[in-house]
Design a protein around this motif. Structure first.
Motif, PDB file in Angstrom:
ATOM      1  N   MET A   1      -5.747  -0.601  -1.685  1.00 34.71           N
ATOM      2  CA  MET A   1      -5.058  -0.086  -0.497  1.00 34.71           C
ATOM      3  C   MET A   1      -5.366  -0.942   0.736  1.00 34.71           C
ATOM      4  O   MET A   1      -4.481  -1.190   1.554  1.00 34.71           O
ATOM      5  N   GLU A   2      -6.582  -1.401   0.838  1.00 39.84           N
ATOM      6  CA  GLU A   2      -6.953  -2.275   1.956  1.00 39.84           C
ATOM      7  C   GLU A   2      -6.141  -3.570   1.910  1.00 39.84           C
ATOM      8  O   GLU A   2      -5.616  -4.033   2.930  1.00 39.84           O
ATOM      9  N   THR A   3      -6.016  -4.132   0.732  1.00 43.07           N
ATOM     10  CA  THR A   3      -5.226  -5.359   0.572  1.00 43.07           C
ATOM     11  C   THR A   3      -3.760  -5.096   0.919  1.00 43.07           C
ATOM     12  O   THR A   3      -3.112  -5.909   1.596  1.00 43.07           O
ATOM     13  N   LEU A   4      -3.218  -3.978   0.469  1.00 44.07           N
ATOM     14  CA  LEU A   4      -1.821  -3.648   0.774  1.00 44.07           C
ATOM     15  C   LEU A   4      -1.588  -3.484   2.265  1.00 44.07           C
ATOM     16  O   LEU A   4      -0.578  -3.943   2.800  1.00 44.07           O
ATOM     17  N   ARG A   5      -2.503  -2.825   2.942  1.00 45.56           N
ATOM     18  CA  ARG A   5      -2.360  -2.649   4.408  1.00 45.56           C
ATOM     19  C   ARG A   5      -2.294  -4.000   5.101  1.00 45.56           C
ATOM     20  O   ARG A   5      -1.477  -4.212   5.998  1.00 45.56           O
ATOM     21  N   ARG A   6      -3.175  -4.903   4.722  1.00 48.04           N
ATOM     22  CA  ARG A   6      -3.167  -6.237   5.346  1.00 48.04           C
ATOM     23  C   ARG A   6      -1.867  -6.963   5.033  1.00 48.04           C
ATOM     24  O   ARG A   6      -1.289  -7.602   5.910  1.00 48.04           O
ATOM     25  N   GLU A   7      -1.416  -6.909   3.799  1.00 40.00           N
ATOM     26  CA  GLU A   7      -0.192  -7.625   3.389  1.00 40.00           C
ATOM     27  C   GLU A   7       1.044  -7.107   4.118  1.00 40.00           C
ATOM     28  O   GLU A   7       1.875  -7.872   4.568  1.00 40.00           O
ATOM     29  N   VAL A   8       1.159  -5.801   4.197  1.00 40.25           N
ATOM     30  CA  VAL A   8       2.365  -5.195   4.792  1.00 40.25           C
ATOM     31  C   VAL A   8       2.396  -5.378   6.304  1.00 40.25           C
ATOM     32  O   VAL A   8       3.455  -5.523   6.910  1.00 40.25           O
ATOM     33  N   GLN A   9       1.236  -5.436   6.971  1.00 38.55           N
ATOM     34  CA  GLN A   9       1.182  -5.594   8.423  1.00 38.55           C
ATOM     35  C   GLN A   9       1.553  -6.987   8.861  1.00 38.55           C
ATOM     36  O   GLN A   9       1.841  -7.203  10.026  1.00 38.55           O
ATOM     37  N   ARG A  10       1.541  -7.929   7.980  1.00 35.30           N
ATOM     38  CA  ARG A  10       1.874  -9.298   8.361  1.00 35.30           C
ATOM     39  C   ARG A  10       3.293  -9.436   8.831  1.00 35.30           C
ATOM     40  O   ARG A  10       4.242  -8.936   8.506  1.00 35.30           O
TER      41      ARG A  10
END
Length: 187
Positions: free
Chosen positions: A178-187
């Motif tokens: 989930m942490e990785t997804l948050r970073r990816e989507v915020q880009r």
């Protein structure tokens, strides 16, 4: 009773042979007295059904059902001339049953519609596509843990059984994913 008497129109008042006259094998092949009664009364019964329902197909179905129900009762009619009234009553009762069933179905559908959460705004296709792409970039075990937990709505224990790992590992996989997804989507 002789066969010629069975077919006299004056006996029935309906222009067909008496309802209580015996049916021989030849008449069964042709449909017998029920077919005669159907030919004589179906059109009027269908008109009645149409006026009650407003739908010709439903009216025809009601008339068919009425004749099916009456078929077993023909021998019990005391007065053959009462057939038309009996048919009319049967069509009216079947129409009532049809409307009652429709009312029940409508109220069920309304209740179900009220129980569903209101649909949110249209999803943005670009956001959905970005989430899907980010999910596919995750390591396989993290992706599986997230999909099982959130898409399949499984518990940590059930997810752990499927992934063959302890529940603590599932929580760790989900957290890191989930942490990785948050970073990816915020880009």
């Amino acid at each position: 009773m002789q066969r010629s008497e069975a077919f006299r129109a004056s006996d029935t008042g309906m222009g067909v042979r008496a309802l209580d006259a015996p049916i021989d094998a030849g008449e069964r092949a042709e449909g017998g007295r029920l077919a005669e009664l159907y030919a004589q009364h179906a059109a009027a019964a269908t008109r009645l059904g149409y006026l009650l329902t407003g739908d010709r197909a439903i009216a025809e179905d009601l008339v068919q059902e009425a004749f099916v129900r009456i078929a077993g009762r023909l021998g019990h009619l005391r007065e053959p001339s009462a057939f038309q009234a009996y048919l009319r009553s049967t069509v009216i009762n079947l129409s009532r049953m049809h409307h009652r069933k429709q009312k029940t179905e409508r109220s069920y559908l309304e209740r179900e519609a009220n129980l569903r959460p209101p649909e949110g705004p249209e999803r943005d296709v670009t956001v959905s596509e970005a989430m899907r792409t980010a999910l596919l970039r995750l390591p396989e075990r993290q992706r599986a843990a997230i999909v099982l937990r959130f898409y399949e709505d499984l518990t940590d224990t059930a997810t752990a059984q499927i992934l063959r790992c302890p529940p603590g590992t599932v929580r760790s996989l989900v957290s890191r994913g989930m942490e990785t997804l948050r970073r990816e989507v915020q880009r």
